[in-house]
Scaffold this motif. Structure first.
Motif, PDB file in Angstrom:
ATOM      1  N   GLU A 132       0.842  -1.204   0.000  1.00 46.73           N
ATOM      2  CA  GLU A 132       0.000   0.000   0.000  1.00 46.73           C
ATOM      3  C   GLU A 132       0.872   1.246   0.000  1.00 46.73           C
ATOM      4  OE1 GLU A 132      -3.402   0.519   2.655  1.00 46.73           O
ATOM      5  OE2 GLU A 132      -3.164  -1.595   3.142  1.00 46.73           O
ATOM      6  N   LYS A 171      -4.426   6.799   4.043  1.00 43.44           N
ATOM      7  CA  LYS A 171      -5.863   6.535   4.015  1.00 43.44           C
ATOM      8  C   LYS A 171      -6.440   6.875   5.387  1.00 43.44           C
ATOM      9  CE  LYS A 171      -9.236   2.894   3.695  1.00 43.44           C
ATOM     10  NZ  LYS A 171      -9.454   1.565   4.209  1.00 43.44           N
ATOM     11  N   ARG A 178      -9.262  -1.426   9.074  1.00 44.80           N
ATOM     12  CA  ARG A 178      -9.277  -1.493   7.606  1.00 44.80           C
ATOM     13  C   ARG A 178     -10.689  -1.361   7.059  1.00 44.80           C
ATOM     14  NH1 ARG A 178      -4.485  -1.596   5.701  1.00 44.80           N
ATOM     15  NH2 ARG A 178      -2.843  -2.876   6.570  1.00 44.80           N
ATOM     16  N   ASP A 227       1.220   4.056   4.236  1.00 42.39           N
ATOM     17  CA  ASP A 227       1.992   2.986   3.599  1.00 42.39           C
ATOM     18  C   ASP A 227       1.714   1.630   4.262  1.00 42.39           C
ATOM     19  OD1 ASP A 227       3.069   4.907   1.925  1.00 42.39           O
ATOM     20  OD2 ASP A 227       4.874   5.190   3.128  1.00 42.39           O
ATOM     21  N   GLY A 228       0.439   1.383   4.587  1.00 46.24           N
ATOM     22  CA  GLY A 228       0.021   0.103   5.126  1.00 46.24           C
ATOM     23  C   GLY A 228       0.149  -0.049   6.627  1.00 46.24           C
TER      24      GLY A 228
END
Length: 159
Positions: free
Chosen positions: A4, A8, A41, A115-116
């Protein structure tokens, strides 16, 4: 599996910017369980009552609501458990010394994946008085009215 990229946003604490004067912000990682990550998530969390407490050179995030994962079993986490924050020692010492001052607190502003990895943006803040809150709202409203007036003048000039 592709890695990723980017940021987000999961949850944001808009009320904190209204209730507090933000002095300094920090980005911190969090120690989470598997079901917490899966629940995040899905974009489910609330920072409304959250705060950060410093305990023996460690930072802990309290009262942040991460609901239980719907497909979780007996391994599910409790929704409002305290979570350890991952900060550099120098950042923790700086926060510790500043938060000792009267009226200062540490509040979470945003919860997001970068980045995840799950991150939380925390801020050293000072509580606003009621008249400060009204003044801030008045300034925001005045700026908005000025922008509307300027855009109306531009529209008339084009016509």
């Amino acid at each position: 599996m592709a890695k990723e990229k980017g940021r987000k946003l999961i949850a944001q604490n808009k009320k904190a910017r209204h209730d507090y004067l933000i002095i300094d912000t920090y980005e911190a990682g969090m120690v989470l369980t598997g079901t917490e990550v899966k629940s995040l998530r899905q974009g489910r969390a609330s920072l409304a009552d959250g705060f950060v407490q410093l305990d023996g050179h460690e930072a802990w995030l309290h009262n942040v609501h991460v609901p239980e994962y719907s497909q979780g079993t007996w391994t599910n986490h409790s929704a409002r458990r305290k979570r350890k924050l991952l900060l550099h020692r120098a950042e923790i010492e700086k926060l510790e010394s500043k938060s000792q001052e009267t009226g200062h607190t540490i509040v979470p502003l945003a919860l997001y994946f970068k980045d995840g990895r799950a991150k939380v943006e925390i801020a050293l803040a000072k509580g606003k008085k009621e008249y400060d809150k009204r003044q801030t709202l008045r300034e925001k409203q005045d700026r908005r009215e000025a922008e509307r007036a300027m855009s109306a003048v531009r529209r008339k000039q084009r016509a």
